[in-house]
Design a protein around this motif. Structure first.
Motif, mmCIF file in Angstrom:
data_model
loop_
_atom_site.group_PDB
_atom_site.id
_atom_site.type_symbol
_atom_site.label_atom_id
_atom_site.label_comp_id
_atom_site.label_asym_id
_atom_site.label_seq_id
_atom_site.Cartn_x
_atom_site.Cartn_y
_atom_site.Cartn_z
ATOM 1 N N LYS A 41 3.024 -3.983 24.316
ATOM 2 C CA LYS A 41 2.840 -4.544 22.881
ATOM 3 C C LYS A 41 1.625 -3.625 22.186
ATOM 4 C CE LYS A 41 3.838 -9.221 22.248
ATOM 5 N NZ LYS A 41 3.447 -10.593 22.093
ATOM 6 N N TYR A 42 1.970 -3.438 20.920
ATOM 7 C CA TYR A 42 1.009 -2.742 20.038
ATOM 8 C C TYR A 42 0.789 -1.021 20.632
ATOM 9 C CZ TYR A 42 0.051 -7.539 20.445
ATOM 10 O OH TYR A 42 0.202 -9.086 20.513
ATOM 11 N N VAL A 43 1.278 -0.815 21.531
ATOM 12 C CA VAL A 43 1.125 0.779 21.921
ATOM 13 C C VAL A 43 2.533 1.097 21.453
ATOM 14 C CG1 VAL A 43 1.083 2.460 23.911
ATOM 15 C CG2 VAL A 43 -0.147 0.032 24.058
ATOM 16 N N SER A 44 2.360 2.671 20.958
ATOM 17 C CA SER A 44 3.401 2.831 19.895
ATOM 18 C C SER A 44 3.924 4.196 20.350
ATOM 19 C CB SER A 44 2.700 3.244 18.747
ATOM 20 O OG SER A 44 3.820 3.210 17.643
ATOM 21 N N ALA A 45 5.261 4.741 19.785
ATOM 22 C CA ALA A 45 5.714 6.081 20.136
ATOM 23 C C ALA A 45 4.828 7.084 19.934
ATOM 24 C CB ALA A 45 6.969 6.113 19.521
ATOM 25 N N LYS A 46 4.161 7.044 18.791
ATOM 26 C CA LYS A 46 2.941 7.909 18.427
ATOM 27 C C LYS A 46 1.986 8.066 19.563
ATOM 28 C CE LYS A 46 0.880 10.330 15.157
ATOM 29 N NZ LYS A 46 1.257 9.751 13.808
ATOM 30 N N ASP A 47 1.833 7.179 20.553
ATOM 31 C CA ASP A 47 0.967 7.189 21.488
ATOM 32 C C ASP A 47 1.460 8.095 22.675
ATOM 33 O OD1 ASP A 47 -1.194 5.854 20.102
ATOM 34 O OD2 ASP A 47 0.097 3.891 20.732
ATOM 35 N N LYS A 88 15.480 4.243 27.816
ATOM 36 C CA LYS A 88 16.419 3.475 27.057
ATOM 37 C C LYS A 88 15.557 2.092 26.456
ATOM 38 C CE LYS A 88 19.937 2.918 30.990
ATOM 39 N NZ LYS A 88 19.436 2.981 32.274
ATOM 40 N N SER A 89 14.164 2.301 26.696
ATOM 41 C CA SER A 89 13.663 1.057 26.005
ATOM 42 C C SER A 89 13.205 1.523 24.504
ATOM 43 C CB SER A 89 12.414 0.639 26.750
ATOM 44 O OG SER A 89 11.527 1.916 26.739
ATOM 45 N N LEU A 90 13.402 2.729 24.209
ATOM 46 C CA LEU A 90 12.984 3.284 22.904
ATOM 47 C C LEU A 90 14.021 3.321 21.895
ATOM 48 C CD1 LEU A 90 10.995 6.477 24.348
ATOM 49 C CD2 LEU A 90 10.234 4.221 23.454
ATOM 50 N N SER A 91 13.892 2.987 20.715
ATOM 51 C CA SER A 91 14.931 2.971 19.654
ATOM 52 C C SER A 91 15.048 4.430 19.083
ATOM 53 C CB SER A 91 14.414 2.041 18.455
ATOM 54 O OG SER A 91 13.159 2.518 17.893
ATOM 55 N N VAL A 92 15.864 4.798 18.305
ATOM 56 C CA VAL A 92 16.064 6.070 17.656
ATOM 57 C C VAL A 92 14.911 6.509 16.807
ATOM 58 C CG1 VAL A 92 17.165 7.180 15.785
ATOM 59 C CG2 VAL A 92 18.542 6.383 17.818
ATOM 60 N N ALA A 125 12.466 9.679 17.475
ATOM 61 C CA ALA A 125 12.375 10.488 16.365
ATOM 62 C C ALA A 125 10.772 10.871 16.090
ATOM 63 C CB ALA A 125 13.065 10.008 15.197
ATOM 64 N N THR A 126 10.112 9.900 16.272
ATOM 65 C CA THR A 126 8.595 10.125 16.103
ATOM 66 C C THR A 126 8.063 11.230 17.265
ATOM 67 O OG1 THR A 126 8.121 7.923 15.175
ATOM 68 C CG2 THR A 126 6.275 8.923 16.284
ATOM 69 N N VAL A 127 8.527 11.056 18.368
ATOM 70 C CA VAL A 127 8.231 11.645 19.611
ATOM 71 C C VAL A 127 8.770 13.058 19.258
ATOM 72 C CG1 VAL A 127 8.415 12.210 22.049
ATOM 73 C CG2 VAL A 127 8.059 9.831 21.154
ATOM 74 N N THR A 128 9.978 13.276 18.938
ATOM 75 C CA THR A 128 10.453 14.910 18.634
ATOM 76 C C THR A 128 10.187 15.113 17.621
ATOM 77 O OG1 THR A 128 12.629 13.912 17.704
ATOM 78 C CG2 THR A 128 12.719 13.921 19.865
ATOM 79 N N ASN A 129 9.775 14.648 16.360
ATOM 80 C CA ASN A 129 8.852 15.195 15.193
ATOM 81 C C ASN A 129 7.717 16.095 15.497
ATOM 82 O OD1 ASN A 129 6.632 14.598 13.276
ATOM 83 N ND2 ASN A 129 8.459 14.555 11.886
ATOM 84 N N MET A 130 6.838 15.369 16.476
ATOM 85 C CA MET A 130 5.512 15.871 16.648
ATOM 86 C C MET A 130 5.701 16.736 17.717
ATOM 87 S SD MET A 130 2.228 13.654 15.908
ATOM 88 C CE MET A 130 0.718 14.419 16.140
ATOM 89 N N LEU A 133 5.324 4.677 30.682
ATOM 90 C CA LEU A 133 5.069 4.002 29.320
ATOM 91 C C LEU A 133 4.187 3.082 29.492
ATOM 92 C CD1 LEU A 133 8.800 4.456 27.807
ATOM 93 C CD2 LEU A 133 6.852 6.025 27.540
ATOM 94 N N SER A 134 4.266 2.238 30.504
ATOM 95 C CA SER A 134 3.434 1.018 30.658
ATOM 96 C C SER A 134 2.146 1.082 30.763
ATOM 97 C CB SER A 134 4.037 0.307 32.083
ATOM 98 O OG SER A 134 5.318 0.261 32.054
#
Ligand code: MIC
Ligand code: SF4
Length: 655
Positions: free
Chosen positions: A167-173, A200-204, A208-213, A262-263
């Protein structure tokens, strides 16, 4: 044989060249996108090619960067792009409809297809398993005309994800962690492919945040498999028919594998002035913040802004903080409004901006002198915010929102509204309204569409055929990691000149050396100039202006330790010779002001065959006592060689 997903998509699109690592290949382009800051040049070049109608499955022109209309320039460019799009078969996303990458992901991107875009963050659509690559405007113009897109067959880095974000950790991280591991040079010549249980646990939108950066790694592109989450997203966008399941084969071999659990991730920040200068938020906790900006093509999704609204609901932005929010698209803004979340943002004191790039590219919201600005964006290069002495940190939406309330860096896990951030569930259907996308005229009507040009639109500079030898002045010597934001800065004052190369050239290298344009012009009178750089020269934006302005200013060659991919190609496309030191020790031997000679360069480039990619440089200093001769590498493909000899891609095309 087991294939990676990257190999599967590339191999299905190869039109020429061999599928071997490091080989030159050309790919069929299914879709293209342009934005307005690179778009006018791309369409002028497309017009110069004389192709009547785009030959892609879908080409879209977006207006999202230059939306401040402080003079006629940007508005004229919008009108030009709208008319050229209508005439040549291109969909036109009007100003206000959103940022190109966000809208393309929502409305057009398709798993398994290729997308070439005149913006470095085009890989955003890798979030749905699309092979999406950023390129210069000329490459996109050629792709629209049905030409192949030329790249070196990349190495493939696999990033194996396990676990689940806390919780509160983000795709940006996730992507900040990857940047910490691989650096801003770590992706050059590589594709980054994500796989493993954690996907699997990540939404589109998270993917997209990950591929963007991934653009900040210098990677050719990044991509995720296309799975149930992709199907759910596409269905919710009313595009279930575009879904195809795609993933790497069991046992596929990557050139390098990085594992991320990710955990174990914690909230992170990229500190000034580089996206790979990573610290944890807990290390920065308590540092006073003056400004928070939320949005951009990295973190402007509905999911991101719902989380922000959850944290801000019932609170007030700290009195020392100025908070701005630019939703990624009209769809996002509309849904925020319908759900009431927009009201929570407004009530908390957020300044709501239009759905554009805005502060990300220095179009307003420049921070206070010496200010600390927290941004959910992807780049924090020196001066990009418009305030040279500001400190820009790149963070997740959760960290940004929690810090906006507290007035200081705050780990979102310690913020009292944070429990609401987990409440987001992907809607079963998004609000679909494409009324701000104008369709092109059909082939018959297209003949009657007039292309409307304003006085700001000047022809692009064309280079001349390569001369036998070059004698030029070393007009500028630079260090490592020079970005295209250094070479051709953006911001509210300079961006309106993107269609006017003579005018914009006056700002070339303005953040590094204001005297550069005058010095280069003086050298041009005497035969031209040469620039020397360090490692990763030209990282960042795809802007072709970082090559067009140097062409206009008489630059003949750039010599450095290594190049970033898109910029190197932009130089070649425009007839500037890219050279690298054989030994980094030679870098110190070249001093600004010296006379550089590239004797018989044309012949050496004509002979540029595999393993014989060497050219000679003679460097003479005033007085002549330190004259040196060194060997340089000229790593180019056969096609690049022909372009350099012709003086650029358009000259070659015309021939
Ligand atoms: C950027 O983020 O730097 C831009 C503005 O989107 C650029 C394109 C441009 O300079 O027009 C990019 O990333 O390619
Ligand atoms: Fe726009 Fe910023 Fe994304 Fe570039 S990085 S496309 S300027 S939002």
């Amino acid at each position: 044989m087991a294939f990676t997903l990257t190999e599967k998509i590339i191999n299905a699109h190869i039109i020429s060249g061999e599928a071997v690592k490091g080989g030159e290949i050309s790919l069929k382009t299914d879709q293209t996108l342009t934005q307005d800051a690179t778009g006018t040049m791309a369409y002028l070049q497309f017009e110069a090619m004389g192709v009547k109608r785009v030959k892609t499955e879908r080409s879209v022109a977006y207006i999202d960067h230059n939306t401040l209309q402080t003079g006629y320039e940007n508005a004229d460019d919008h009108r030009y792009i709208g008319s050229v799009a209508k005439k040549h078969g291109i969909y036109f996303s009007r100003p206000g409809n959103g940022i190109c990458h966000q809208v393309h992901l929502e409305r057009f991107g398709k798993p398994g297809k290729t997308l070439i875009g005149s913006d470095s963050h085009t890989p955003t659509c890798g979030g749905i398993g699309m092979f999406a690559v950023g390129a210069g405007g000329l490459d996109v113009a050629v792709a629209m005309g049905g030409g192949g897109y030329h790249i070196t067959y990349p190495e493939i880095v696999g990033i194996k994800l396990s676990g689940k974000l806390n919780k509160y950790v983000s795709a940006k991280d996730i992507i900040l962690k990857v940047l910490k591991e691989l650096s801003v040079k770590g992706g050059v010549g590589r594709v980054i492919e994500y796989f493993g249980e954690g996907v699997k646990s990540l939404s589109v939108p998270e993917r997209a945040t990950v591929t963007n950066m991934g653009a900040e790694l210098g990677a050719t592109t990044s991509l995720f498999p296309s799975d149930e989450a992709t199907e759910q997203f596409l269905k919710a966008q009313g595009r279930g028919g575009d879904y195809v399941e795609l993933s790497a084969d069991e046992g596929a071999v990557y050139d390098k594998v990085l594992e991320i659990n990710l955990s174990e991730l914690v909230p992170l920040a990229a500190c000034p002035h580089s996206p790979d200068n990573i610290k944890s938020i807990s290390e920065l906790e308590g540092k006073v913040v003056n400004q928070v900006c939320i949005g951009s093509c990295t973190n402007g999704s509905l999911q991101d802004l719902f989380k922000v609204a959850g944290i801000l609901k019932g609170k007030t932005v700290h009195e020392g903080v100025d908070l701005s929010i630019a939703p990624g698209s009209k769809q996002v803004l509309n849904m925020l409004a319908e759900s009431g979340a927009l009201s929570d943002l407004i009530a908390a004191g957020a300044r709501i901006l239009e759905c554009t790039c805005g502060p990300c590219i220095g179009m307003g919201q420049s921070p206070v002198s010496g200010g600390v600005s927290l941004r959910t964006f992807n780049r924090n290069f020196l001066g990009r915010s418009g305030t040279k002495d500001a400190e820009v940190y790149l963070v997740s939406p959760e960290t940004a929102a929690a810090s906006a309330v507290a007035g200081a860096f705050t780990d979102p896990r310690n913020s009292d509204g944070a429990e609401k951030t987990s409440a987001y569930v992907m809607p079963e259907s998004f609000l679909i309204n494409d009324n701000m996308i104008t369709l092109p005229a059909d082939e018959v009507d297209a003949a009657n569409v007039e292309v409307l040009r304003g006085p700001n639109i000047k022809p692009f500079p064309s280079n001349s055929r390569l001369t036998e030898s070059i004698t030029a002045e070393l007009v500028l010597k630079l260090g490592d990691n020079i970005t295209t934001d250094h070479i051709m800065p953006a911001g509210a004052k300079i961006l309106p000149l993107r269609s006017n190369i003579p005018a914009i050239s006056e700002y070339c290298f303005a953040v590094v050396d204001e005297e550069f344009p005058a010095r280069a012009k003086a050298a041009k009178e005497k035969g031209g100039g040469v620039i020397v750089g360090g490692a990763n020269y030209g990282q960042g934006s795809s802007r072709e202006h970082a090559a067009l302005a140097p062409v206009f200013l008489g630059i003949k060659a750039v010599i450095c330790k290594s190049f970033a991919r898109i910029h190197k190609q932009n130089l070649i496309n425009n007839g500037i010779i890219p050279l690298t030191f054989k030994s980094d020790d030679d870098y110190v031997k070249l001093e600004q002001g010296a006379t550089i000679e590239l004797p018989f360069i044309k012949r050496e480039i004509e002979n540029n065959e595999k393993n014989q990619k060497e050219v000679t440089l003679r460097c003479g200093f005033k007085g002549g006592e330190h004259n040196v001769e060194i060997k340089l590498n000229c790593e180019i493909s056969k096609r690049d060689r022909d372009m350099l000899i012709a003086g650029g891609l358009l000259n070659m095309f015309k021939n």
